[in-house]
Design a protein around this motif. Structure first.
Motif, PDB file in Angstrom:
ATOM      1  N   LEU A 118       0.813  -1.215   0.000  1.00  0.00           N
ATOM      2  CA  LEU A 118       0.000   0.000   0.000  1.00  0.00           C
ATOM      3  C   LEU A 118       0.845   1.262   0.000  1.00  0.00           C
ATOM      4  N   SER A 120       0.476   4.758   1.141  1.00  0.00           N
ATOM      5  CA  SER A 120      -0.444   5.633   1.857  1.00  0.00           C
ATOM      6  C   SER A 120      -0.083   7.096   1.630  1.00  0.00           C
ATOM      7  N   ALA A 209      -8.047   8.415  -2.707  1.00  0.00           N
ATOM      8  CA  ALA A 209      -7.240   7.350  -2.099  1.00  0.00           C
ATOM      9  C   ALA A 209      -7.766   6.889  -0.736  1.00  0.00           C
ATOM     10  N   GLU A 210      -8.595   7.730  -0.122  1.00  0.00           N
ATOM     11  CA  GLU A 210      -9.157   7.323   1.168  1.00  0.00           C
ATOM     12  C   GLU A 210     -10.133   6.159   1.001  1.00  0.00           C
ATOM     13  N   ILE A 211     -10.753   6.094  -0.182  1.00  0.00           N
ATOM     14  CA  ILE A 211     -11.715   5.017  -0.414  1.00  0.00           C
ATOM     15  C   ILE A 211     -11.159   3.991  -1.386  1.00  0.00           C
ATOM     16  N   LEU A 212     -10.415   4.446  -2.387  1.00  0.00           N
ATOM     17  CA  LEU A 212      -9.780   3.543  -3.333  1.00  0.00           C
ATOM     18  C   LEU A 212      -8.269   3.698  -3.168  1.00  0.00           C
ATOM     19  N   PRO A 213      -7.684   2.974  -2.197  1.00  0.00           N
ATOM     20  CA  PRO A 213      -6.280   3.204  -1.841  1.00  0.00           C
ATOM     21  C   PRO A 213      -5.337   2.895  -3.006  1.00  0.00           C
ATOM     22  N   ASP A 215      -2.210   1.386  -4.763  1.00  0.00           N
ATOM     23  CA  ASP A 215      -1.118   0.426  -4.774  1.00  0.00           C
ATOM     24  C   ASP A 215      -0.820   0.161  -6.245  1.00  0.00           C
TER      25      ASP A 215
ATOM     26  N   THR B 201     -14.344  -1.339  -1.459  1.00  0.00           N
ATOM     27  CA  THR B 201     -13.376  -0.662  -0.609  1.00  0.00           C
ATOM     28  C   THR B 201     -14.023   0.497   0.150  1.00  0.00           C
ATOM     29  N   ASP B 202     -15.305   0.780  -0.117  1.00  0.00           N
ATOM     30  CA  ASP B 202     -16.003   1.785   0.690  1.00  0.00           C
ATOM     31  C   ASP B 202     -16.844   1.059   1.726  1.00  0.00           C
ATOM     32  N   PRO B 226      -5.687  -3.079   0.096  1.00  0.00           N
ATOM     33  CA  PRO B 226      -6.630  -1.962   0.069  1.00  0.00           C
ATOM     34  C   PRO B 226      -7.869  -2.150   0.944  1.00  0.00           C
ATOM     35  N   PHE B 229      -7.048  -1.485   4.558  1.00  0.00           N
ATOM     36  CA  PHE B 229      -6.683  -0.083   4.733  1.00  0.00           C
ATOM     37  C   PHE B 229      -7.916   0.796   4.911  1.00  0.00           C
ATOM     38  N   THR B 230      -8.890   0.660   3.987  1.00  0.00           N
ATOM     39  CA  THR B 230     -10.058   1.526   4.084  1.00  0.00           C
ATOM     40  C   THR B 230     -10.966   1.109   5.239  1.00  0.00           C
ATOM     41  N   LYS B 233      -9.559   2.542   8.486  1.00  0.00           N
ATOM     42  CA  LYS B 233      -9.737   3.993   8.452  1.00  0.00           C
ATOM     43  C   LYS B 233     -11.181   4.359   8.777  1.00  0.00           C
ATOM     44  N   ASN B 257       1.783  -4.561   5.396  1.00  0.00           N
ATOM     45  CA  ASN B 257       0.953  -3.382   5.155  1.00  0.00           C
ATOM     46  C   ASN B 257       0.727  -2.533   6.401  1.00  0.00           C
ATOM     47  N   GLY B 260       1.636   1.136   6.384  1.00  0.00           N
ATOM     48  CA  GLY B 260       0.742   1.875   5.495  1.00  0.00           C
ATOM     49  C   GLY B 260      -0.573   2.263   6.156  1.00  0.00           C
TER      50      GLY B 260
END
Lengths: 288, 388
Positions: A118, A120, A209-213, A215, B201-202, B226, B229-230, B233, B257, B260
């Motif tokens: 990832l 970030s 990128a917060e929703i579709l990170p 990479d 990812t949402d 991914p 990660f989301t 968050k 990860n 990240g």
């Protein structure tokens, strides 16, 4: 009622991110008529640069975003000059093959440079906070994305409809030979428009990128998503992309709240039915 | 004349025989993704194998060991099977190893059954794989093995209501079933169980639903990268941590990860069989050698699965050479010290019996890096999914 409000708020926030990442594609693919599957690649480059500037060079967020967009455009312009200029003349299938090849080159380059984990892009503190909407909280960065999205559609509309550049671009796209004969520098117009599309892709990649990170495999992962928004909105219609992104975002969010196990099926069924009824998309016009 | 020929023959045979004892090479075929989105796993397997070889040499007992790497590209059972066939027939390998994805491992079961080839699984974590062939041995873990103890631990900590959100695919469903069964057996209540689309990812809608249900904790299983990660968050941004809804997971905070994820990861609680921060000399030596050979390498579940798998292969080769059934026999019940603690190859399930640790993400004060700090050992557990 709370559920309805939740769906509305999250749907608009998600829809605006979809709009931000696909509006650039609407410019290159819709306006310039090049099947640009490398669009996600430019979003990836933007995100990777933003990661590099913030994480490794230690720049603050907003300057890093600006520099990342400029760096992406700086790569896009020579690419247009050297490669895309040839691609414009290709048939649809060759355009698909050529641009998907470019995508894999970008993926491999990022993979080589930054690895496949990832990437970030840390947000500044003031974007990380949450705002209290009364019935729930919403992260500030989503509000920023909504604002930037609205600014982008307004700016694009002004640029395309109200400036000389917009008039010349539309003329060059409709009939390159005639436009050129009238003294319009179509090479320059195409290059500028392509740079604009790439820059918007980079901006969307970073803000989304917060929703579709980000990479290395970003372009492949989300390619279908970008294409759906443009197809449903209608090729070449910025307003269409906007309506499609908000509509699809809200639809997908609603299904996730109400029937999470079937969210994907409902989403794609809707897209298929809509395209069956309106093959040109919501606001698309048939090619002439 | 005859006597000379006989003598020459005897000499030749004894030379051949002794060279067979001292210089035969046992080949190990490693099938893993070395390209594409999952290339990191192949890379980590290879780094861990080479670390083990650097520490222990290329000789196991009286045999030399040679590794042959094959790129399977990703979750691709057909390719996995084709590569295994090529390794077994053309390369004449005596052992197979690797396998990141369950379907890839399942695809080779009929082959190894026929060729009697011991096959060491470095990751693929679905319980049922080992039922398909007696030649499968697994040095990773199964989802039941970590999820069920986590559920029991959560109940013992006073959590009574839990929402479950898992990605809608094999491992996610395994994790959901394991957690649910163990938690309800204790008397806890699962207030909501959501299977989320794999490509999502949402996660805001799911997280918001959990928040509205207001349970004591949310248990989740997600594929790495991914989605994790989301998810983490969104978990923080939508205020679940402040609302006191505890995050319970398994592999979500894995080391590759983890950096990240950033500060949002701090405080996440997971149950897992390996933490890069495991406090033992064995783990320190392993990590030191790994980073000496590969400065960018990060030790995580994939590296430790491969490292232990390599150890197991060395043990089997030393005990039985190229005799497959004898090698498997020698491995059953074998106990050894691993970077994750003591592990033992279970004779029934052929998956290692090991400690499961409760970890919490912290920022290490000396290095400034995020680490999975072990807060407690739940139990020494085998594959609890075997009988399900």
């Amino acid at each position: 009622m709370t559920l309805f409000m939740n769906i509305a708020v999250d749907g608009i926030a998600y829809g605006m991110i979809l709009f931000m990442i696909s509006v650039g594609l609407s410019v290159t693919m819709g306006l310039m008529r090049v099947v640009n599957l490398a669009h996600g690649g430019f979003a990836l480059l933007g995100g990777t640069f933003a990661h590099w500037f913030t994480q490794e060079l230690g720049l603050p967020f907003w300057p890093a975003v600006l520099l990342a967009i400029m760096a992406t455009i700086a790569i896009a312009l020579p690419l247009e000059r050297v490669i895309y200029r040839r691609i414009y003349g290709f048939g649809d299938l060759q355009q698909v093959l050529a641009t998907i090849g470019l995508t894999f080159l970008m993926i491999a380059s990022v993979n080589y440079w930054q690895g496949s984990s990832l990437l970030s892009i840390p947000l500044p503190e003031n974007l990380k906070q949450s705002v209290d909407l009364g019935f729930r909280t919403l992260p500030v960065h989503r509000l920023v994305v909504i604002t930037v999205g609205l600014a982008a559609i307004l700016g694009l509309w002004l640029l395309l409809e109200r400036t000389l550049f917009g008039i010349r671009l539309r003329a060059a796209v409709d009939n390159r030979g005639t436009a050129s004969a009238l003294g319009i520098d179509t090479d320059w117009i195409f290059m500028a428009a392509f740079g604009l599309g790439a820059g918007l892709a980079a901006l969307g990649g970073i803000l989304g990128a917060e929703i579709l990170p980000i990479d290395a495999y970003y372009p492949v992962r989300y390619m279908v998503l970008f294409l759906i928004v443009v197809a449903v909105g209608g090729m070449g219609s910025i307003a269409g992309s906007f309506i499609a992104a908000l509509g699809l975002g809200t639809l997908e969010t609603a299904t996730r709240y109400l029937v999470p196990d079937y969210a994907t099926i409902v989403f794609f069924t809707f897209v298929i039915v809509l395209l069956a009824v309106r093959p040109q998309g919501l606001l698309g016009k048939a090619h002439t | 004349m005859n006597r000379i020929i006989t003598a020459a023959l005897v000499a030749a045979i004894s030379v051949a025989a002794s060279s067979a004892v001292f210089a035969d090479t046992i080949k190990v075929g490693v099938i893993a993704p070395f390209s594409g989105p999952f290339a990191i796993y192949g890379k980590q397997y290879r780094e861990a194998i080479e670390t083990y070889v650097a520490q222990n040499g290329t000789a196991a007992g009286e045999h030399e060991i040679e590794f042959i790497y094959k790129d399977v590209g990703g979750p691709n059972p057909d390719n996995s099977r084709a590569l295994a066939q090529e390794l077994l027939i053309r390369e004449q390998v005596d052992y197979l190893a690797g396998f990141t994805f369950t379907p890839n491992a399942l695809a080779v079961a009929p082959l190894i059954e026929q060729s009697q080839t011991p096959t060491v699984i470095f990751n693929a974590a679905t319980s049922s794989i080992n039922k398909e062939s007696g030649y499968f041995l697994r040095t990773s873990y199964t989802l039941w093995q970590v999820s069920a103890p986590l559920a029991e631990w959560a109940y013992d900590q006073g959590m009574r209501t839990v929402a479950i959100t898992v990605s809608d695919y094999g491992p996610g469903i395994d994790a959901e079933n394991a957690f649910k069964a163990a938690f309800e057996a204790k008397g806890g209540e699962v207030v909501d169980a959501i299977r989320m689309p794999l490509s999502t990812t949402d996660f805001t809608p799911f997280i918001q639903r959990v928040r509205d249900a207001d349970p004591d904790a949310v248990f989740t299983f997600l594929p790495g990268g991914p989605p994790t990660f989301t998810y983490t968050k969104t978990y923080n941004e939508n205020g679940l941590a402040q609302a006191g809804i505890k995050f319970l997971g398994t592999a979500e905070t894995e080391e590759v990860n983890l950096q990240g994820l950033g500060d949002d990861a701090i405080g996440l609680t997971t149950a897992y069989h390996y933490s890069g921060a495991h406090d033992s000399d064995m783990n320190r030596d392993f990590k030191a050698k790994l980073t000496e050979l590969f400065p960018d390498a990060v030790a995580n579940w994939a590296s430790v699965g491969a490292y232990d798998g390599t150890h197991l292969i060395y043990q089997m080769v030393a005990a039985a050479g190229s005799d497959g059934p004898a090698a498997v026999e020698s491995a059953l019940g074998l106990e050894w010290e691993s970077p994750r603690g003591t592990v033992k190859m279970d004779s029934d399930t052929r998956t290692v019996i090991q400690n499961v640790y409760i970890r919490e993400v912290e920022r290490d004060s000396t290095t400034g890096e995020l680490v999975n700090r072990e807060k407690g050992v739940i139990a020494t557990v085998g594959d609890l999914g075997w009988t399900q």
